[in-house]
Structures are given as C-alpha cells and as structure tokens.
Write an enzyme that holds these catalytic residues in place. Structure first.
Site, short mmCIF file in Angstrom:
data_model
loop_
_atom_site.label_atom_id
_atom_site.label_comp_id
_atom_site.label_asym_id
_atom_site.label_seq_id
_atom_site.Cartn_x
_atom_site.Cartn_y
_atom_site.Cartn_z
N ASP A 118 8.57 9.87 9.23
CA ASP A 118 9.25 10.99 8.56
C ASP A 118 9.84 10.54 7.24
OD1 ASP A 118 10.13 13.50 8.05
OD2 ASP A 118 11.87 13.40 9.35
N LEU A 158 0.84 -1.19 0.00
CA LEU A 158 0.00 0.00 0.00
C LEU A 158 0.88 1.24 0.00
CD1 LEU A 158 -2.73 -1.05 2.60
CD2 LEU A 158 -2.78 -1.27 0.11
N LEU A 212 -1.22 10.24 7.45
CA LEU A 212 -1.89 9.33 8.36
C LEU A 212 -0.83 8.52 9.09
CD1 LEU A 212 -4.77 7.89 6.13
CD2 LEU A 212 -4.94 9.71 7.82
N LEU A 227 -5.13 3.48 -1.11
CA LEU A 227 -6.49 3.59 -0.59
C LEU A 227 -7.29 4.62 -1.38
CD1 LEU A 227 -5.76 3.58 3.25
CD2 LEU A 227 -6.38 1.64 1.81
N ASN A 281 9.33 11.69 4.44
CA ASN A 281 9.55 12.77 3.48
C ASN A 281 11.02 12.88 3.10
OD1 ASN A 281 6.87 13.59 3.29
ND2 ASN A 281 7.01 14.87 5.11
N ARG A 282 11.90 12.32 3.95
CA ARG A 282 13.32 12.31 3.61
C ARG A 282 13.63 11.27 2.54
NH1 ARG A 282 13.98 11.53 9.22
NH2 ARG A 282 15.21 9.65 8.81
N GLY A 305 3.83 0.26 5.02
CA GLY A 305 5.22 0.67 5.26
C GLY A 305 5.39 1.32 6.61
#
Length: 345
Positions: free
Chosen positions: A237, A213, A273, A259, A239-240, A233
């Site tokens: 953080d 997912l 989320l 989703l 975003n790195r 997963g």
C-alpha cells in the site's frame, strides 16, 4: 555478515561486507498525522474494490480447502472398500504396491531437494543477487506486514524451483517483520541472506553495483548485469508514500531502473504487481533472457488490456504447461495486498 541457511520444508508451496565509510542517514520517517489527508471518493472506491477482491479470494481458498478435504475422505473410503472386497493375497499385493509408490515418491522428492540445493548453492557463488528491501516495515500496519511476509514466502518458493535461481537477500529485517518471518515454518532453514542492516550498509563495498527497481526511474532495465545487485522495495500500500523508493535511492546515491513492461504490453487500470510477481519476472528472465516471455508468463491477464503492442514473435513463447500450472497454483493460493507496478512507488 548474514548467514545463508537451507530450506527443506517450504518446497510444498506451488511447488559482508564491512563498510568503507559511514553512509549518509536516510530520513524515512512517516509523515506526521496532521499532514495525512482523508481518502478521496475514488480512493475509497478502489479500497472497497480491493477488500471485496480479497474477500472473494479468501472464500475461494476456503472452498478449495473443503473440496480437498472431502476428496481425501472419498479416496480413503474407496481404499478401505477395495481392501475389504479383496482376498488376502490381493490385499497384500495392494498394500505392497502402495508402499512401493510412496517410497518412489519420497525418493523423487529427496532427489529434487538435493538438486534444488545444488542450484541455490551455485547461485550464491556466481548467481544474480536480488534484494528485497523490507526496511519500510515501520510504515506498515501489522496486516500489511503479514501480506508482505506471504509475498516473500512465494518469492522463495518460486526462486527455489527455478532452473536459474538468483541469490536472494532480505535486508532491514527488524521488529515486527523479523517476528513474522520467524513464524514461517522452516524459515530458519531457508537458503537466503537475512540482514538486520539496510543494504546500503551490508553491501557498502559494492555500492556502485546497487540498482533500485522503481517505476519512477527514467532508466529502462534492458538486461540483468551479473555484477549488479537489484533491489525490490518491500512496501505494501505504498500509494500512501508516493515516490518513497525513488527518493530513498537518490538520497543514498545509488542507481535506479524500471522494468520495460510498457514495451511489451499495455497494462489495465490496475497497474500493480506484488513483490513476488516482480521477483518471478526477474527469475523468469534469468531462465529465458527474454522479457516478453517473463512478462506474459507472470503478469495475470486481468492486469492487461485486451490489446497488447505488437512484439517480435520470433522470441520464445511462454513456458511449458507444467510451469504454467505451477504459476496458476501459486496465483490461487495468494492472499496478498498488492504492491505497485515494477515494485516502484
């Protein structure tokens, strides 16, 4: 083979394979320090906002704890005063009544635990398999791992109280992640599969059923297939590490999906989320078979815009007030760094 273990302690919160062939190695090493770029001003603002938010939640939690302590002291004082002002006969009746109530609560709790174990045992035999992939621990700091461990704890609590629980897996459990999980009270009794290997190795003979997912997928998840194994997963953080879950799935040659949140609601700028929220959405869907109910029950209002897309009102409404109160209690107790929307990267 991972060993399934049972949990008798963590209800208070909220309230095998042999590989057919050697899988191709996946390179998930963190980028060299030289390639890391400093945070932009916008990213710094978001980071500061997140820190303030976490500090506010921690302060609120401390206030609630203090309020609970004072309330306990008040009730104890009232009880002592009641006994002091009662006659001997009245005092004996009050004590016996209190003992009866306590015994009744203990019997009810024991019955609930027994029913829970029946549901989890059935889920292991015929239920939906859902994996939390914690193979990214080497990319996270100790505090981020701690946040993920807290999210996993809530995942287990939510799944345990569900009327249609999934069979939960933790894969890639090694090093600091394993150490912190083992520190959780009663973790050794959890009814869960704990694997030190990656899912691609532990479930090699079911590779065609693995579905990662990730928000980067072009495939929208319309339904949950009992034969499939859905992977969330476990990366805080992320975003790195843009696209890391999608890249991992592609390199391993497994399916991906996201989703269908956008079909039912519009998300605010905070399009993230937690891992436990993604798991709870899936568990709610197993209960209701309805995405609208699942999303609106789990996703907090602060993550939505004021106007949502028009949806079919003939579908079931959100769960009962009792379940909503449990969800709110979990939300108040969470002190977690959040993971991205749809557990994608």
């Amino acid at each position: 083979m991972a060993a399934a273990t049972e949990n008798d302690d963590n209800d208070s919160l909220a309230n095998h394979l042999k590989p057919d062939s050697e899988p191709a190695p996946v390179n998930l090493s963190p980028p060299p320090p030289a390639e890391e770029k400093p945070l932009s001003k916008n990213a710094q603002k978001k980071q500061l906002k997140q820190q303030r938010y976490e500090a506010k939640k921690a302060e609120k939690k401390a206030q609630e704890k203090e309020h609970k302590r004072k309330e306990g002291e008040r009730k104890h004082k009232e009880w002592e005063e009641t006994l002091a002002n009662a006659t001997e006969e009245e005092r004996l009746k009050l004590i016996e009544s209190r003992r009866s109530l306590r015994k009744e609560r203990m019997e009810k709790r024991s019955e609930e635990k027994e029913k829970k174990m029946e549901r989890l045992t059935k889920a292991k035999e015929i239920g939906q398999n859902i994996v939390i992939d914690v193979d990214f621990a080497h990319l996270m700091s100790e505090s981020e791992i701690s946040s993920l461990v807290q999210q996993i704890m809530y995942c287990y609590a939510v799944n345990g109280r569900s009327s249609s629980p999934c069979h939960l897996w933790l894969t890639g459990v090694q090093g600091e992640m394993s150490t912190q999980l083992d520190r959780l009270p009663g973790f050794e009794k959890w009814f869960i599969e704990k694997e030190s290997r990656c899912y691609i190795e532990a479930m090699a003979d079911r590779k065609e059923n693995l579905v990662y997912l990730t928000a980067d997928s072009e495939t929208i998840l319309e339904d949950l297939d009992p034969k499939d194994i859905y992977i969330i997963g476990g990366l805080v953080d992320r975003n790195r590490f843009k696209g890391i879950t999608m890249n991992k799935a592609q390199e391993q040659g497994i399916k991906t999906a996201k989703l269908p949140i956008g079909e039912y609601m519009k998300m605010s700028s905070s399009q993230v989320l937690t891992v436990n929220q993604v798991l709870e959405i899936l568990v709610k869907f197993l209960e209701t078979r309805d995405w609208k109910t699942s999303f609106f029950t789990v996703i907090p209002q602060r993550k939505r815009t004021g106007v949502d897309p028009v949806v079919d009102c003939s579908k079931p409404e959100p769960l009962s007030e009792e379940h909503q109160e449990e969800d709110d209690l979990l939300e108040r107790k969470k002190v977690c760094v959040e993971a991205p929307l749809e557990s994608g990267s």
